[in-house]
Enzyme design. Structure first.
Site, mmCIF file in Angstrom:
data_model
loop_
_atom_site.group_PDB
_atom_site.id
_atom_site.type_symbol
_atom_site.label_atom_id
_atom_site.label_comp_id
_atom_site.label_asym_id
_atom_site.label_seq_id
_atom_site.Cartn_x
_atom_site.Cartn_y
_atom_site.Cartn_z
ATOM 1 C CE LYS A 154 2.100 -2.546 5.335
ATOM 2 N NZ LYS A 154 2.337 -2.782 6.762
ATOM 3 C CE1 TYR A 210 -26.516 8.927 -9.559
ATOM 4 C CE2 TYR A 210 -24.169 9.104 -9.107
ATOM 5 C CZ TYR A 210 -25.217 8.654 -9.894
ATOM 6 O OH TYR A 210 -24.946 7.931 -11.029
HETATM 7 C C1 PLP Z 1 3.103 -1.892 7.357
HETATM 8 C C2 PLP Z 1 4.091 -2.285 8.374
HETATM 9 C C3 PLP Z 1 5.224 -1.496 8.616
HETATM 10 C C4 PLP Z 1 5.440 -0.133 7.991
HETATM 11 O O1 PLP Z 1 4.740 0.854 8.729
HETATM 12 P P1 PLP Z 1 4.858 2.410 8.344
HETATM 13 O O2 PLP Z 1 4.075 3.071 9.419
HETATM 14 O O3 PLP Z 1 4.215 2.556 7.004
HETATM 15 O O4 PLP Z 1 6.284 2.755 8.335
HETATM 16 C C5 PLP Z 1 6.190 -1.983 9.493
HETATM 17 N N1 PLP Z 1 6.016 -3.178 10.096
HETATM 18 C C6 PLP Z 1 4.924 -3.949 9.918
HETATM 19 C C7 PLP Z 1 4.798 -5.250 10.619
HETATM 20 C C8 PLP Z 1 3.914 -3.527 9.061
HETATM 21 O O5 PLP Z 1 2.834 -4.287 8.881
#
Ligand code: PLP
Length: 356
Positions: free
Chosen positions: A35, A248
Site C-alpha cells: 500500500k 526563513y
Molecule cells: C499496513 C498494514 C500492515 C503492515 O504493517 P507493517 O507494520 O508495515 O508490517 C498489516 N496489516 C494491515 C491491516 C495494515 O494496514
C-alpha cells in the site's frame, strides 16, 4: 536521469534478502503489503520483484484504486484490498479481479454485487478501527452462505509496544475462529512487529515495514537490510559571517564564520521541516548538520569541516557513506514520528531507480 537532482535507489537484492529472512523466520506464507506505493518504494518495482517468489501469495493494498494501479503494471497474483469495498467501487473490483477485506455489514451488502464471491473477513480484537466484534459472529454467519471466505484476519495495534495486549488479541482471535467454525484457506493477524509472537493457528503474515528493511523494534530477531537510499546534490556553496541568520525566519544564527552548502532537497521532496536545526545529511562521508529551517525545495547544511566539497557533489539524505549512515528511523526519531511516515512522504519529485 542526469536531469533529476534527487534519486531514491530501490535495492531489490536487499528487498529479496529481507523477504527471504522473514519467511525463513516465520515459516508462513507472506502477504506483501505494498500500500501507499510500497511505503514510497514504488509498488510496481517492489511487486514485480516479489511476484515470482512462491511463498509470496498475495499483495495487500489499502484501496481499490491502488489495486487497479498494480494490475495496470502487470501484477497477476491475488490483490487483497485491506480498506474494504464501497458501492461505487464494484466495477473496479470486478474489472481488475480484486479481493475485498470485509469488515462491516455494509461491505457484505456490496460484496453480493461482485462477480467473484471471494472475501477475507476482518475482526476487531483490539485495534478499534476496522473489523467485526466476536459478539457479532452469530449475526455474521447468516450472511456468509453465498460467500467464499478465503481468509479470516485481525490486526495488532501494539505488537511493537505492548506484549500483554497483543497476547490477549491472539486469544480473542482464537475465540473468533472457534465461534465462526469455518476452515478458511488463510488465517492472518501478524504484521512486521507481530511475527515474534507465536500464533500456531495462523498460516500467513502481512508484512510491510520489515520487507523495506526497517526493524519495528530494536531487538527484532530478523536480519534486515535497508532497501531505499536517497541521494541529492549540492547546488551552491557560500560563506556566511558570524552573526548571519540562515533561511526563513532566521532560526539559525552563525556562531562563527562558516562555509555552507545548499542541497536540492526540501520538504516538498519529503524532508520533514521538523528537521530544521536538528537533522543532518552526509557529504563526502561526513555528517553535515542542517542549518535553519528546511525550505520547500532546498536545505542549507554546514560544510565548514569538509576539506573538499564542490557544487554537484552527492548528498546522502538516507543511506550509508563511509562510516556514516542515516536511516528512516533516525529521521523519524529526530523529527518525532515513525519511519513509516517518512518513507511514505518521499514525494513524486524524487525519481525511484531500481538497483541490484
Ligand atoms: C499496513 C498494514 C500492515 C503492515 O504493517 P507493517 O507494520 O508495515 O508490517 C498489516 N496489516 C494491515 C491491516 C495494515 O494496514
Amino acid at each position: 536521469m542526469e536531469y533529476v537532482r534527487s534519486l531514491a535507489y530501490v535495492n531489490v537484492s536487499n528487498l529479496l534478502n529481507n523477504v527471504r529472512n522473514i519467511y525463513n523466520y516465520v515459516n508462513k506464507k507472506i502477504f506483501a503489503v505494498v500500500k501507499a506505493d510500497a511505503y514510497g518504494h514504488d509498488a510496481e518495482i517492489v511487486s514485480k520483484v516479489l511476484e515470482p517468489l512462491d511463498y509470496v501469495e498475495i499483495f495487500c493494498v489499502a484501496t481499490a484504486y491502488e489495486g487497479y494501479l498494480l494490475r495496470k503494471s502487470g501484477i497477476k497474483k491475488p490483490i487483497l484490498v485491506l480498506g474494504g469495498v464501497l458501492k461505487e467501487e464494484v466495477d473496479i473490483f470486478n474489472d481488475f479481479n480484486l479481493t475485498p477485506v470485509v469488515s462491516d455489514f455494509y461491505h457484505l451488502e456490496v460484496v453480493k454485487k461482485l462477480k467473484k464471491n471471494t472475501v477475507h473477513i476482518k475482526f476487531d480484537t483490539g485495534m478499534r478501527r476496522l473489523g467485526f466484534y466476536l459478539s457479532e459472529v452469530d449475526k455474521l454467519k447468516n450472511h456468509l452462505n453465498d460467500l467464499t471466505v478465503e481468509g479470516v484476519l485481525s490486526h495488532f495495534p501494539s505488537a511493537d509496544s505492548d506484549r500483554d495486549y497483543t497476547l490477549n488479541q491472539i486469544l480473542e482471535f482464537k475465540k473468533v475462529l472457534y465461534t465462526l467454525n469455518i476452515k478458511p484457506k488463510y488465517i492472518h493477524i501478524q504484521n512486521s512487529a507481530g511475527i515474534v509472537y507465536e500464533c500456531p493457528f495462523c498460516n500467513a503474515v502481512r508484512v510491510g515495514l520489515a520487507i523495506y528493511g526497517e526493524k519495528p523494534t530494536v531487538d527484532y530477531p530478523v536480519e534486515l537490510k535497508p532497501v531505499m537510499s536517497i541521494v541529492s546534490k549540492v547546488v551552491s556553496l557560500k560563506k556566511v559571517k558570524k552573526g548571519d541568520k540562515i533561511s526563513y525566519n532566521g532560526t539559525f544564527k552563525a556562531e562563527k564564520d562558516m562555509k555552507v552548502a545548499v542541497v536540492a532537497f526540501g520538504y516538498a521532496d519529503g524532508l520533514p521541516r521538523a528537521l530544521s536545526n536538528k537533522g543532518y545529511v552526509i557529504i563526502n562521508e561526513q555528517k553535515c548538520r542542517i542549518l535553519g529551517n528546511v525550505t520547500m525545495d532546498m536545505v542549507v547544511v554546514d560544510v565548514s569541516h569538509l576539506n573538499e566539497v564542490n557544487v554537484g557533489d552527492s548528498v546522502i539524505i538516507v543511506g550509508k557513506s563511509g562510516n556514516q549512515e542515516i536511516t528512516f528511523s533516525d529521521i523519524a526519531n529526530i523529527s518525532g514520528t515513525i519511519p513509516y511516515e517518512i518513507m511514505c512522504g518521499i514525494s513524486k519529485r524524487v525519481l525511484r531507480k531500481e538497483v541490484r
